[in-house]
Design a protein around this motif. Structure first.
Motif, PDB file in Angstrom:
ATOM      1  N   THR A  77      67.163  43.327 -51.880  1.00 15.66           N
ATOM      2  CA  THR A  77      65.757  43.213 -52.279  1.00 15.66           C
ATOM      3  C   THR A  77      64.831  43.742 -51.186  1.00 15.66           C
ATOM      4  O   THR A  77      63.625  43.818 -51.384  1.00 15.66           O
TER       5      THR A  77
ATOM      6  N   SER B 230      64.738  36.601 -55.532  1.00 18.57           N
ATOM      7  CA  SER B 230      63.532  37.061 -56.232  1.00 18.57           C
ATOM      8  C   SER B 230      62.364  36.119 -55.970  1.00 18.57           C
ATOM      9  O   SER B 230      61.219  36.554 -55.887  1.00 18.57           O
TER      10      SER B 230
ATOM     11  N   LYS C 287      58.589  52.939 -61.067  1.00 17.76           N
ATOM     12  CA  LYS C 287      60.023  52.729 -61.306  1.00 17.76           C
ATOM     13  C   LYS C 287      60.840  53.932 -60.855  1.00 17.76           C
ATOM     14  O   LYS C 287      61.893  53.789 -60.243  1.00 17.76           O
TER      15      LYS C 287
ATOM     16  N   ASP D  32      60.757  54.173 -56.967  1.00 15.72           N
ATOM     17  CA  ASP D  32      61.555  53.138 -56.303  1.00 15.72           C
ATOM     18  C   ASP D  32      63.041  53.289 -56.572  1.00 15.72           C
ATOM     19  O   ASP D  32      63.854  52.570 -55.993  1.00 15.72           O
TER      20      ASP D  32
ATOM     21  N   GLN E 225      64.398  52.585 -59.429  1.00 19.47           N
ATOM     22  CA  GLN E 225      64.850  51.654 -60.471  1.00 19.47           C
ATOM     23  C   GLN E 225      65.178  52.402 -61.759  1.00 19.47           C
ATOM     24  O   GLN E 225      66.008  51.964 -62.534  1.00 19.47           O
ATOM     25  N   SER E 226      64.472  53.512 -62.008  1.00 15.83           N
ATOM     26  CA  SER E 226      64.789  54.373 -63.153  1.00 15.83           C
ATOM     27  C   SER E 226      65.012  55.786 -62.642  1.00 15.83           C
ATOM     28  O   SER E 226      64.552  56.146 -61.564  1.00 15.83           O
TER      29      SER E 226
ATOM     30  N   ASP F 279      66.277  58.516 -67.548  1.00 18.38           N
ATOM     31  CA  ASP F 279      65.902  57.292 -68.273  1.00 18.38           C
ATOM     32  C   ASP F 279      64.549  57.461 -68.955  1.00 18.38           C
ATOM     33  O   ASP F 279      64.359  57.072 -70.108  1.00 18.38           O
TER      34      ASP F 279
END
Lengths: 677, 677
Positions: free
Chosen positions: A591, A648, B652, B655, B657-658, B662
């Motif tokens: 994280t 989180s 996203k 970062d 994340q995608s 996607d």
């Protein structure tokens, strides 16, 4: 506050007067006693006189005590502050927030390392600075070298003027800052010698107030007048003379290219102005920014982290049309209210006052909206880091503090145990800096020169073109007023008369919409190390241990600056708990949360205390295998969270998406018997 | 690849031989022709001989051509590379990725500024370095000053040994690096003079291979032998002599404390070893890290951003028990497979080979697991930034390249237009660095000395204690082998015999579990500027414009390093669109995404081209008020996303994340007629 200070000042004055009057009485009564004894008077007479003398001495002692109290208080509870500072500094050094550099080689004054937690705080402060200023305002960040050739710092004025006045011990050669010696002398005299007259006290206070304005001659006179000698040896001192504070070096192997370690980062931006202006689509306003090391070879550094020989600066240069200094986002900060200390309040001996920023600008106390906008943004920056609002003020420079070219200047000053410390300077520097690096253009008009000087034309042209800036600007001024000027041409061995139509002298300027001008520069300049040190002091507090037998140290850093975001402790040494702790550690790393894991068998209370001292906001104690306890540093309150959720939850609080209050509301609270409270 | 290189080398040799044989034939036939002409032979005879000569010359020319091709190819398609580099550098300078420092004052060789996009790339690279190394491995990051006192760099060996060999133009005094001149001479000879013999060619190649090993005398001899003169003036050159590459300065006002700008950041960690070890709970292993400026006063910097006088280093010092270099996380990198270039392959003239890291360690090619772990982590770091896997290799130092104390050393080398460039050094430096700063302890045994020297004891003790490290270590060695040693005591004016029992000489060591040792240091050291420059080259490509009339430049930076994450363009100048654009800009700022807004009326195609050149991954075009178009830089594909979602979609992807794939799957694609394609 203002009247309290004024009262104290009046009190001190009347007490000094009372004390010297009482001294006169004591001396007189002393004479009486001596005379009585010499004249062989009656025992009763003598003892009555001695009693009177004793009474006078008691009265004098009482005045002395009150005066001492006032003097100490006006010196700001000096001893309390020293003790507090010592507690902070001890904790900082013991936990490696910072380390005197090269300690194993006995160190070097004015150089410090940031150890692991200090380095993490610094990197958090810089990351937030980038977010708050560079990203939020779309600034153009640049990164220039520290090594700087002489020509640049000659143009900026640093080679000639970046000096402090120094005196030398005439026998040992030890160097001291002249103003420091004078300041120490005056302060000590005022604090410790209660017998000086009111007039003398006023004089010394005046010297302290004028310290920054004294010339070398004036400083030298005062030092002679007061008989100040070298503090270590009591040897006589040399006259004060300027010492340039730049670290000098040589660029390349020839030894012919002098250079310096930059004393500020700003020059790197100014010399790139044209390129940056072009990058911005040839539009004003725009701001450039730079974070980097700067260097000042201090004569004798004191005040720990506040006056060092190498430090990190973060500087912004906001370029703006000198005739249009409004700011579109000023509305966002106009309602902020905080301590401001305008020139008038300082001159009239009053204290800083809470003011609404929008009013300060509209009343003209702050020169313009752009300057005001940056003052507001600096306020938000510092308070977000955890600087105490009540110990932060914006102080306007007095006329004699400001450079002659500056339009207005405000320092963000933070109060710490050393007093009010300048941590950010926010200056409207008008067009000075760009002007200094603007190219001088000397354009001889060859046709006119040819007509006037025939065969000598070439020599005259060359001599004109070889003028340095000073000579050229003087010629320009004289041509404008008188129309002509005598000019020595060495190669001809004589003077010639240059007329206005024979040469054009100018400095390059910026054209925008046909109006020609040099942009103004508004410069917020941040001393990162000073801000961090003040933050350390403002974040530090102590509280008793559970057993009440010792004081524990805590840094109440907000999540934004905390060097480590959380700790992970298995409650007891136990393979299962250690497994869970490592699993949690992994999820924290994924994280992006920095943590410290401690699997030693130390008591949980001690482990909390150790990490409170590092300012870690949250502690995760593994006391079961499916859920754990999170404990908050300052409230010491605890909640239970499942192992899968813990990373989180921590991240949300650290990113500012949740507060600890939210967490307390959302998760069941926990009362542990095993914890420290 | 290995055999291709070997073939080329064999081909070159046989061609050089063929060429010189052919030259002999040409000369012989030339003589024949001359003799025939002199002897007034028949026209037919002469013309036949001339024809034969021409044929020979043609054959020679053909050999020459083939040789030239091979030489040029072995020089790596020199001209193509130069042209490519020029295209990259032009784009970098024009878009202010970097700027020669102090350009308006004609600049200083070897100093560069990072302009806005370059500075952003650098700050992204450093942030990722912190995440990938410091956070992931729980390293102790420190931050030490650049100004360093002489005593520290004396101990580390830099004052005596951090030198390059320099020669001076004997008339002008201009300085050159001796090895550079010799290298240039050999390379030029090999490339341009095809007539040199095979033996001569082999000799020159040997010189090039040995260049780093030559002493000052050897370099001087070669320079004399080849008659090398100053490149600018052809004047004779001085003998080579060492020039220390540190920038020297003076600390404090006395002029008596010499200091240097640090040549590496590592020493700041070594001198703090004890404190850091304590901070880590007196446990090994642990790693400390530092990011900061380092300085080398290069004699004559060349190769642009690759050889500069001031640069950012990121260094890790991993301290480990010398007898326990396994690594608990080695399993995480053991299966990585990439180009490795061990010592044996280099010596046998082969090329780098793909190897599995785990095998390289288990076979002993890489000395130990900890070293292997860092090699793996460096591989992951560089490739995540966008360094091309096929142009990255890990090259092991040859025995003669390594310091005598090093156990093993691997460089991460990245191939760019300048060849294979060392960008990260990963060295197992054994105990050298800590040892250098370990205190020398000389303990005279006064009792024994008193017995032996009576009244002279004091003088002997003082002389023993005054020994420098070298003398002390020599005495220690001699005492251990011979049991006694002759020792000059100046104050006595004579030699005395010191026996083993009269003095104890030692260096402080670390005690762990009763075993006494100095920890080993494994040091990955990153040249951040070099990595960034190679990244620029690996990310750069060109593609034709839509009209096909020009080549457009693109940097294919991954989101992680892209200086600006997205752009916001209103499709046409229109108040409504501008409003939406500003709304999107605000939401991007709130999300922490850097963007560039462009509301000029420039065609959308041009605006795309401008930002492709800055390596901006995503472009947001406002072409409606409720939804917009997002266009990806490399594929040029477009999707439609609602205004409210756009910031989170961009975040996203940025970062990680995608992926863009996607996004293509999730949102409707868009085919714009107005866009550039």
């Amino acid at each position: 506050m203002a009247s309290a200070a004024a009262d104290a000042s009046a009190g001190e004055e009347s007490l000094r007067r009372a004390l010297s009057e009482k001294q006169v009485e004591v001396d007189a009564q002393g004479s009486v006693v001596r005379e009585l004894k010499a004249s062989i008077a009656s025992k009763d007479l003598i003892s009555a006189a001695v009693e009177a003398l004793s009474a006078l001495k008691l009265e004098k002692a009482s005045i002395e005590k009150r005066l001492q109290e006032i003097v100490s208080a006006s010196n700001g509870g000096h001893q309390n502050k020293e003790a507090f500072r010592q507690a902070v500094v001890n904790t900082l050094e013991r936990r490696l927030f910072y380390i005197p550099s090269f300690k194993i080689y006995r160190g070097v004054a004015g150089l410090y390392d940031y150890g692991p937690p200090g380095c993490a705080v610094k990197s958090n402060v810089l990351a937030f600075w980038r977010q708050h200023f560079v990203l939020e305002e779309n600034m153009l960040e640049v990164d220039c070298p520290c090594v700087t050739p002489e020509v640049v710092l000659k143009a900026s004025g640093h080679v000639d003027k970046f000096t402090d006045l120094m005196v030398k011990d005439e026998k040992t050669g030890t160097c001291y800052r002249a103003d420091h010696l004078l300041k120490d002398f005056c302060k000590e005299k005022l604090e410790k010698d209660l017998t000086i007259s009111t007039e003398k006290a006023a004089e010394l206070k005046h010297v302290l107030a004028m310290l920054d304005d004294f010339s070398a001659e004036e400083l030298g006179e005062k030092i002679k007048l007061y008989g100040i000698t070298a503090p270590d040896t009591k040897n006589p001192l040399s006259d004060p003379y300027p010492f340039n504070l730049m670290f000098q070096t040589s660029i390349g192997p020839s030894g012919l290219s002098p250079g310096y370690m930059r004393p500020e980062t700003a020059q790197g931006i100014f010399v790139n102005f044209k390129d940056l202006y072009y990058y911005n689509g040839n539009k004003l306003p725009f701001a450039a920014a730079q974070i980097g090391q700067a260097f000042r070879n201090e004569i004798s550094p004191r005040q720990g982290l506040l006056r060092v020989r190498e430090f990190t600066l973060a500087e912004i240069e906001h370029f703006v049309d000198p005739e249009e200094k409004s700011h579109p986002k000023f509305g966002e900060v106009a309602k902020l209210e905080f301590l401001m200390f305008p020139r008038e309040l300082q001159v009239s001996g009053e204290s800083a006052k809470r003011m609404v920023l929008g009013e300060a600008v509209s009343k003209g106390i702050v020169n313009n909206e752009t300057l005001g906008y940056f003052i507001g943004r600096v306020y938000l920056f510092l308070t977000s880091l955890g600087i105490d609002k009540e110990r932060l003020r914006f102080r306007q420079h007095l006329a004699n503090e400001m450079a002659h070219y500056a339009a207005d200047c405000w320092d963000a000053e933070i109060e710490c145990s050393y007093g009010w410390i300048e941590c950010v300077g926010i200056a409207d520097r008008s067009a000075y800096d760009l002007h200094a690096h603007t190219k001088l253009v000397i354009a001889p008009v060859k046709k006119e020169l040819g007509l006037a000087f025939k065969g000598n034309q070439k020599m005259v042209v060359e001599a004109l073109e070889a003028m340095d800036e000073k000579a050229a600007m003087e010629m320009k001024a004289e041509l404008e007023t008188k129309g002509e000027v005598e000019f020595q041409v060495c190669t001809l061995g004589k003077n010639v008369t240059i007329k206005k139509n024979m040469v054009a002298i100018s400095k390059e300027k910026k054209k925008e919409h046909q109006r020609v001008f040099t942009p103004s520069v508004i410069e917020p300049s941040f001393g990162i190390g000073r801000i961090i040190y003040c933050l350390f002091e403002h974040s530090f507090y102590t509280r008793p241990s559970k057993a009440g037998d010792e004081q524990l140290n805590v840094f109440r850093f907000p999540p934004l600056v905390a060097p480590i975001k959380c700790t992970v402790f298995p409650l007891v040494q136990n393979e299962k708990y250690e497994e869970v702790a490592k699993r949690i550690a992994k999820s924290l790393t994924a994280t992006g949360i920095s943590y410290k894991i401690d699997i030693t068998g130390t008591s949980i209370g001690k482990r909390y205390a150790r990490t409170d001292e590092l300012g870690v906001p949250l502690a995760i104690t593994v006391d079961e295998t499916d859920s754990i306890t999170i404990r908050e540093r300052d409230s010491k309150k605890q909640v239970r969270v499942s192992v899968d959720e813990v990373a989180s939850v921590v991240k949300k609080v650290m990113d500012g998406q949740s507060t600890w209050a939210d967490v307390l509301w959302e998760y069941p609270s926990h009362h542990s018997a095993s914890a420290d409270e």
